[in-house]
Design an enzyme around this catalytic site. Sequence first.
Site, PDB file in Angstrom:
ATOM      1  N   SER A 109      77.697 -27.408 -39.506  1.00 39.94           N
ATOM      2  CA  SER A 109      76.710 -27.094 -40.523  1.00 39.94           C
ATOM      3  C   SER A 109      77.215 -27.402 -41.921  1.00 39.94           C
ATOM      4  O   SER A 109      78.408 -27.530 -42.153  1.00 39.94           O
ATOM      5  CB  SER A 109      76.331 -25.625 -40.375  1.00 39.94           C
ATOM      6  N   THR A 142      59.994 -35.116 -39.997  1.00 36.97           N
ATOM      7  CA  THR A 142      60.567 -35.883 -41.110  1.00 36.97           C
ATOM      8  C   THR A 142      61.963 -35.375 -41.440  1.00 36.97           C
ATOM      9  O   THR A 142      62.172 -34.165 -41.568  1.00 36.97           O
ATOM     10  CB  THR A 142      59.657 -35.741 -42.345  1.00 36.97           C
ATOM     11  N   CYS A 166      73.987 -10.040 -40.058  1.00 36.91           N
ATOM     12  CA  CYS A 166      72.670  -9.871 -39.447  1.00 36.91           C
ATOM     13  C   CYS A 166      72.435  -8.415 -39.094  1.00 36.91           C
ATOM     14  O   CYS A 166      71.317  -7.975 -38.926  1.00 36.91           O
ATOM     15  CB  CYS A 166      72.560 -10.698 -38.188  1.00 36.91           C
TER      16      CYS A 166
HETATM   17  C1  LIG Z   1      76.681 -19.330 -40.184  1.00 33.66           C
HETATM   18  C2  LIG Z   1      76.840 -19.496 -38.742  1.00 33.66           C
HETATM   19  C3  LIG Z   1      75.725 -19.798 -37.925  1.00 33.66           C
HETATM   20  C4  LIG Z   1      74.301 -19.821 -38.433  1.00 33.66           C
HETATM   21  O1  LIG Z   1      73.993 -20.882 -39.204  1.00 33.66           O
HETATM   22  P1  LIG Z   1      72.532 -21.033 -39.851  1.00 33.66           P
HETATM   23  O2  LIG Z   1      72.819 -21.641 -41.167  1.00 33.66           O
HETATM   24  O3  LIG Z   1      71.906 -19.688 -39.901  1.00 33.66           O
HETATM   25  O4  LIG Z   1      71.777 -21.931 -39.007  1.00 33.66           O
HETATM   26  C5  LIG Z   1      75.964 -20.003 -36.586  1.00 33.66           C
HETATM   27  N1  LIG Z   1      77.187 -19.911 -36.057  1.00 33.66           N
HETATM   28  C6  LIG Z   1      78.267 -19.618 -36.802  1.00 33.66           C
HETATM   29  C7  LIG Z   1      79.607 -19.534 -36.164  1.00 33.66           C
HETATM   30  C8  LIG Z   1      78.129 -19.401 -38.156  1.00 33.66           C
HETATM   31  O5  LIG Z   1      79.217 -19.105 -38.885  1.00 33.66           O
END
Ligand SMILES: *Cc1c(COP(=O)(O)O)cnc(C)c1O
Length: 391
Positions: free
Chosen positions: A204, A242, A329
């Site tokens: 990410s 998109t 969360c």
């Molecule tokens: C931050 C995180 C996610 C979630 O990412 P999103 O940006 O909410 O999609 C998933 N897994 C791990 C290990 C993370 O640190």
Amino acid sequence: MEKRNVYLDNNATTRTDERVVEHMNHYHLNDYAVASSQFSHTPGIKAKDGIEKARQIIAEKISALNNEIVFTSGSAESNNLALKGIALANRAAKRNRIVVSKIEHFSVLDSAKRLGKEGYDIAFVDVDGEGFIDIDHLKNLVNDETLLVSIIHGNHEIGTVQDLHSISEIVHKKGAYFHTDATYSFLQIPVDVKKYGIDLMTVSSDKIHGPKGVGALYVSEDVIIEKITDGGFQEFNLRGGTENVSGIAGFGKACEIFSEEDVERIKYLRNDLYEQFKSGLKGVQLNGSSDFSRRIPNNLNLSFDYIEGESVVLHLDMRGISVITGSACFSRALQASHILLAMGFSHERAHGSIRFSPSKYTLKEDIDYTVHHVKEVVTKLRKLSPLVEQQ
Ligand SMILES: *Cc1c(COP(=O)(O)O)cnc(C)c1O
């Protein structure tokens, strides 16, 4: 001490680097066309080019091929695609078991549970007191019926880093696919997907100073998978819709400018923070791997005896310091983190946990300011705590 603003929640998300913002702006203001118009006009080609450059940078970082990188809206979506996409595409394989660890992010845990409702047999691997996968338990759970195993690389709460190589060997011996959520370890702990035997890997942008809402799933060429988002043929027909051109380009830029020297400096700040707490306060417990070479460089997770993490967090916030307790969360629900509970912690210790996570923007002064205020807050709260009296 003069008040400072000290953001130590970089496990959750990071500030976007200015160079990334500048690069993204180019795609907002100039090359803003839809990438799939590449066959019709020049602006489309330029947008497509921005995406492909980012794809190449990310592929190189993990030793993958360009066509093995699928862009998504973030790690949650990548994890959903990995689990559900594999399940959807492999019904005919008659492998009915999916194995995940007990310390996964909710996007993996909840995807697995949903597949459980659809008839898959979901098994959960135990971890030890430092959050390492119980390898014997994993061996017991992975059988000839197993379709997929998903184990997080670096844990987002406690920072413990799993040995992906030995896990993938166990998984492949039974002919199952191996997925890892490497969102939080990405680039901080280098991974070679081919050498480690990884079939799918989630990464990410927003944890490495890229924009939010962009991620990718590495999907090895050998994997049979189907898309879960219909809407077009984008991303090798694995994700309709998109493309987020500026976001993807920004993600690529964030990877490109990521520096190992920054990681070394962050490690130094993290260690300094820990050493100062250990020498300056009694009753400080380290949560997660005690071997710091098997811990994410920007993670420190501690419990302070006799006090609630929630009160520490609120007091620190008033002093300009941003940290979290338990899992982000869960913080509103005031439930103990499923990760710390899986490690065998009592509810008290789990509730007392605080995560400190510096970034390349953190200064030594920020660390000293944090130590000063944590000491004050912890000492004050302990004076009020009925638990201290009982000892
Ligand atoms: C931050 C995180 C996610 C979630 O990412 P999103 O940006 O909410 O999609 C998933 N897994 C791990 C290990 C993370 O640190």
